[in-house]
Design a protein around this motif. Structure first.
Motif, PDB file in Angstrom:
ATOM      1  N   ARG A  70      -6.698 -43.820  -6.454  1.00  5.44           N
ATOM      2  CA  ARG A  70      -7.244 -44.724  -5.440  1.00  5.44           C
ATOM      3  C   ARG A  70      -7.926 -45.889  -6.160  1.00  5.44           C
ATOM      4  NH1 ARG A  70     -10.923 -42.279  -0.868  1.00  5.44           N
ATOM      5  NH2 ARG A  70     -11.967 -41.342  -2.666  1.00  5.44           N
ATOM      6  N   PHE A  71      -7.573 -47.093  -5.747  1.00  2.22           N
ATOM      7  CA  PHE A  71      -8.158 -48.286  -6.338  1.00  2.22           C
ATOM      8  C   PHE A  71      -9.144 -48.929  -5.368  1.00  2.22           C
ATOM      9  CE2 PHE A  71      -3.915 -48.295  -8.519  1.00  2.22           C
ATOM     10  CZ  PHE A  71      -4.400 -48.004  -9.789  1.00  2.22           C
ATOM     11  N   VAL A  72     -10.268 -49.367  -5.907  1.00  2.00           N
ATOM     12  CA  VAL A  72     -11.270 -50.100  -5.126  1.00  2.00           C
ATOM     13  C   VAL A  72     -11.525 -51.405  -5.878  1.00  2.00           C
ATOM     14  CG1 VAL A  72     -13.498 -49.959  -3.945  1.00  2.00           C
ATOM     15  CG2 VAL A  72     -12.270 -47.854  -4.524  1.00  2.00           C
ATOM     16  N   PRO A  73     -10.618 -52.357  -5.788  1.00  2.00           N
ATOM     17  CA  PRO A  73     -10.671 -53.537  -6.660  1.00  2.00           C
ATOM     18  C   PRO A  73     -11.910 -54.396  -6.497  1.00  2.00           C
ATOM     19  CG  PRO A  73      -8.965 -53.755  -4.960  1.00  2.00           C
ATOM     20  CD  PRO A  73      -9.432 -52.348  -4.921  1.00  2.00           C
ATOM     21  N   ASP A  74     -12.582 -54.316  -5.356  1.00  2.00           N
ATOM     22  CA  ASP A  74     -13.757 -55.164  -5.128  1.00  2.00           C
ATOM     23  C   ASP A  74     -15.071 -54.493  -5.486  1.00  2.00           C
ATOM     24  OD1 ASP A  74     -12.125 -57.227  -4.215  1.00  2.00           O
ATOM     25  OD2 ASP A  74     -12.189 -56.517  -2.143  1.00  2.00           O
ATOM     26  N   ALA A  75     -15.034 -53.272  -6.006  1.00  2.00           N
ATOM     27  CA  ALA A  75     -16.273 -52.588  -6.399  1.00  2.00           C
ATOM     28  C   ALA A  75     -16.961 -53.374  -7.511  1.00  2.00           C
ATOM     29  CB  ALA A  75     -15.971 -51.174  -6.866  1.00  2.00           C
ATOM     30  N   GLU A  76     -18.297 -53.406  -7.471  1.00  2.00           N
ATOM     31  CA  GLU A  76     -19.054 -54.204  -8.440  1.00  2.00           C
ATOM     32  C   GLU A  76     -18.946 -53.648  -9.855  1.00  2.00           C
ATOM     33  OE1 GLU A  76     -23.061 -55.008  -7.388  1.00  2.00           O
ATOM     34  OE2 GLU A  76     -22.583 -55.728  -5.375  1.00  2.00           O
ATOM     35  N   GLN A  77     -19.071 -52.337 -10.002  1.00  2.00           N
ATOM     36  CA  GLN A  77     -19.046 -51.725 -11.326  1.00  2.00           C
ATOM     37  C   GLN A  77     -17.609 -51.338 -11.703  1.00  2.00           C
ATOM     38  OE1 GLN A  77     -21.742 -51.688 -13.226  1.00  2.00           O
ATOM     39  NE2 GLN A  77     -22.836 -52.665 -11.522  1.00  2.00           N
ATOM     40  N   PRO A  78     -17.153 -51.690 -12.901  1.00  2.00           N
ATOM     41  CA  PRO A  78     -15.775 -51.399 -13.301  1.00  2.00           C
ATOM     42  C   PRO A  78     -15.398 -49.927 -13.168  1.00  2.00           C
ATOM     43  CG  PRO A  78     -16.771 -52.912 -14.850  1.00  2.00           C
ATOM     44  CD  PRO A  78     -17.873 -52.485 -13.919  1.00  2.00           C
ATOM     45  N   GLU A  79     -16.342 -49.036 -13.519  1.00  2.00           N
ATOM     46  CA  GLU A  79     -16.011 -47.607 -13.470  1.00  2.00           C
ATOM     47  C   GLU A  79     -15.922 -47.074 -12.041  1.00  2.00           C
ATOM     48  OE1 GLU A  79     -20.448 -48.086 -14.137  1.00  2.00           O
ATOM     49  OE2 GLU A  79     -18.598 -48.936 -14.961  1.00  2.00           O
ATOM     50  N   GLN A  80     -16.271 -47.899 -11.064  1.00  2.00           N
ATOM     51  CA  GLN A  80     -16.161 -47.483  -9.654  1.00  2.00           C
ATOM     52  C   GLN A  80     -14.924 -48.061  -8.976  1.00  2.00           C
ATOM     53  OE1 GLN A  80     -19.892 -48.879  -8.035  1.00  2.00           O
ATOM     54  NE2 GLN A  80     -21.043 -47.114  -8.788  1.00  2.00           N
ATOM     55  N   ARG A  81     -14.052 -48.694  -9.759  1.00  2.00           N
ATOM     56  CA  ARG A  81     -12.905 -49.372  -9.167  1.00  2.00           C
ATOM     57  C   ARG A  81     -11.673 -48.482  -9.033  1.00  2.00           C
ATOM     58  NH1 ARG A  81     -13.669 -54.946 -12.609  1.00  2.00           N
ATOM     59  NH2 ARG A  81     -15.512 -55.706 -11.471  1.00  2.00           N
ATOM     60  N   TYR A  82     -11.779 -47.243  -9.470  1.00  2.00           N
ATOM     61  CA  TYR A  82     -10.630 -46.342  -9.308  1.00  2.00           C
ATOM     62  C   TYR A  82     -11.106 -44.902  -9.336  1.00  2.00           C
ATOM     63  CZ  TYR A  82     -10.480 -44.703 -14.179  1.00  2.00           C
ATOM     64  OH  TYR A  82     -10.773 -44.094 -15.372  1.00  2.00           O
ATOM     65  N   GLU A  83     -10.250 -44.038  -8.841  1.00  2.00           N
ATOM     66  CA  GLU A  83     -10.499 -42.595  -8.894  1.00  2.00           C
ATOM     67  C   GLU A  83      -9.163 -41.880  -8.883  1.00  2.00           C
ATOM     68  OE1 GLU A  83     -12.818 -39.036  -6.409  1.00  2.00           O
ATOM     69  OE2 GLU A  83     -12.248 -40.899  -5.401  1.00  2.00           O
ATOM     70  N   MET A  84      -9.012 -40.922  -9.785  1.00  2.00           N
ATOM     71  CA  MET A  84      -7.812 -40.082  -9.791  1.00  2.00           C
ATOM     72  C   MET A  84      -8.077 -38.835  -8.959  1.00  2.00           C
ATOM     73  SD  MET A  84      -6.149 -40.547 -13.579  1.00  2.00           S
ATOM     74  CE  MET A  84      -7.607 -40.403 -14.610  1.00  2.00           C
ATOM     75  N   ILE A  85      -7.103 -38.446  -8.145  1.00  2.00           N
ATOM     76  CA  ILE A  85      -7.302 -37.360  -7.181  1.00  2.00           C
ATOM     77  C   ILE A  85      -6.152 -36.360  -7.290  1.00  2.00           C
ATOM     78  CG2 ILE A  85      -7.611 -36.783  -4.741  1.00  2.00           C
ATOM     79  CD1 ILE A  85      -8.425 -39.762  -4.306  1.00  2.00           C
ATOM     80  N   GLU A  86      -6.480 -35.139  -7.634  1.00  2.00           N
ATOM     81  CA  GLU A  86      -5.508 -34.050  -7.620  1.00  2.00           C
ATOM     82  C   GLU A  86      -5.536 -33.402  -6.237  1.00  2.00           C
ATOM     83  OE1 GLU A  86      -2.640 -31.348  -8.502  1.00  2.00           O
ATOM     84  OE2 GLU A  86      -3.225 -33.105  -9.694  1.00  2.00           O
ATOM     85  N   VAL A  87      -4.375 -33.212  -5.634  1.00  2.00           N
ATOM     86  CA  VAL A  87      -4.280 -32.657  -4.275  1.00  2.00           C
ATOM     87  C   VAL A  87      -3.756 -31.228  -4.352  1.00  2.00           C
ATOM     88  CG1 VAL A  87      -3.248 -32.905  -1.994  1.00  2.00           C
ATOM     89  CG2 VAL A  87      -3.868 -34.954  -3.315  1.00  2.00           C
ATOM     90  N   LYS A  88      -4.449 -30.337  -3.668  1.00  2.00           N
ATOM     91  CA  LYS A  88      -4.012 -28.945  -3.600  1.00  2.00           C
ATOM     92  C   LYS A  88      -3.934 -28.519  -2.136  1.00  2.00           C
ATOM     93  CE  LYS A  88      -3.544 -28.150  -7.953  1.00  2.00           C
ATOM     94  NZ  LYS A  88      -2.168 -28.026  -8.474  1.00  2.00           N
ATOM     95  N   GLY A  89      -2.766 -28.039  -1.741  1.00  2.00           N
ATOM     96  CA  GLY A  89      -2.576 -27.542  -0.394  1.00  2.00           C
ATOM     97  C   GLY A  89      -3.021 -26.104  -0.269  1.00  2.00           C
ATOM     98  N   PRO A  90      -2.913 -25.538   0.921  1.00  2.00           N
ATOM     99  CA  PRO A  90      -3.324 -24.148   1.146  1.00  2.00           C
ATOM    100  C   PRO A  90      -2.634 -23.188   0.182  1.00  2.00           C
ATOM    101  CG  PRO A  90      -2.868 -25.258   3.226  1.00  2.00           C
ATOM    102  CD  PRO A  90      -2.415 -26.189   2.150  1.00  2.00           C
ATOM    103  N   GLY A  91      -3.425 -22.375  -0.485  1.00  2.00           N
ATOM    104  CA  GLY A  91      -2.887 -21.364  -1.392  1.00  2.00           C
ATOM    105  C   GLY A  91      -2.541 -21.873  -2.774  1.00  2.00           C
ATOM    106  N   ASP A  92      -2.631 -23.176  -2.989  1.00  2.00           N
ATOM    107  CA  ASP A  92      -2.305 -23.738  -4.298  1.00  2.00           C
ATOM    108  C   ASP A  92      -3.553 -23.752  -5.176  1.00  2.00           C
ATOM    109  OD1 ASP A  92      -0.837 -24.843  -6.305  1.00  2.00           O
ATOM    110  OD2 ASP A  92      -0.544 -26.804  -5.347  1.00  2.00           O
ATOM    111  N   ARG A  93      -3.375 -23.689  -6.481  1.00  2.00           N
ATOM    112  CA  ARG A  93      -4.516 -23.694  -7.386  1.00  2.00           C
ATOM    113  C   ARG A  93      -4.220 -24.594  -8.579  1.00  2.00           C
ATOM    114  NH1 ARG A  93      -4.050 -20.891 -12.009  1.00  2.00           N
ATOM    115  NH2 ARG A  93      -2.293 -19.473 -12.263  1.00  2.00           N
TER     116      ARG A  93
END
Length: 210
Positions: A154-177
């Motif tokens: 997820r990109f947040v290009p307008d965030a003031e702090q550079p380290e707040q401009r993105y986030e990596m997200i791992e998705v796990k569905g029901p029963g997944d680990r």
């Protein structure tokens, strides 16, 4: 997240559609984006014509790519490319290589999922120090570390702090680990201050039945 179960599509796509906004777009990249940024920046090193690395014209990559001495044989050349991360020149290098090498096989670049807009957004939002940390871990064990990256970014290009401009997200569905190599990447992200999270998805219908 608790989401309505879609008739078609994956749990990752359902999470992407829920999390993405105009101001903070989300992309399904899994192992492709960070590998591609590395492959584009380090293209001249990967294809350096060292003895034994290439012996016919149809190599996707160097023959010694997963050998223990792959990095050692090219250490100085890799360091030269990484120094670009400290100057800002890496952005132009990556974008120029993307344009000039379009469609040419590279073991780190999966062309069908890349476009210039995604690369520009990533280069704007991911701090160069984070890229260097990711690239160095990738080189530490190419065979293992090319996989295990989170599904979404997820990109947040307008965030003031550079380290707040993105986030990596791992998705796990029901029963997944989480798998072991995913856990190791998440532990690395935490040590390096790289923003990452795990999104556990439950389906509304399942919750209602429960």
């Amino acid at each position: 997240l608790t989401l309505p179960k879609p008739d078609t599509g994956t749990v990752e796509l359902a999470a992407l559609q829920h999390l993405g906004t105009d101001d903070a777009p989300v992309f399904y990249v899994e192992n492709t984006l960070i590998n591609a940024l590395f492959g584009l920046l380090c293209w001249p090193v990967i294809f350096q014509p060292l003895p034994g690395a290439f012996f016919h014209p149809f190599h996707i990559g160097p023959a010694d790519l997963t050998r223990e001495d792959f990095v050692a044989r090219r250490q100085q050349a890799f360091e030269q490319r990484f120094r670009l991360l400290g100057t800002g020149a890496y952005r132009r290098e990556i974008l120029d290589t993307y344009k000039n090498k379009q469609g040419i096989a590279n073991p780190f670049v999966f062309w069908p999922v890349l476009d210039e807009a995604l690369l520009e957004l990533a280069l704007h939002c991911i701090p160069s120090g984070h890229l260097e940390a990711l690239f160095r871990r990738l080189l530490n064990n190419i065979k293992e570390h090319r996989s295990g990256f989170p599904d979404l970014i997820r990109f947040v290009p307008d965030a003031e702090q550079p380290e707040q401009r993105y986030e990596m997200i791992e998705v796990k569905g029901p029963g997944d680990r989480l798998q072991d190599h995913q856990v190791r990447w998440l532990q690395f992200f935490a040590r390096q201050g790289i923003p990452a999270s795990v999104c556990y998805v439950r389906w509304q219908d399942d919750e209602a039945r429960g």
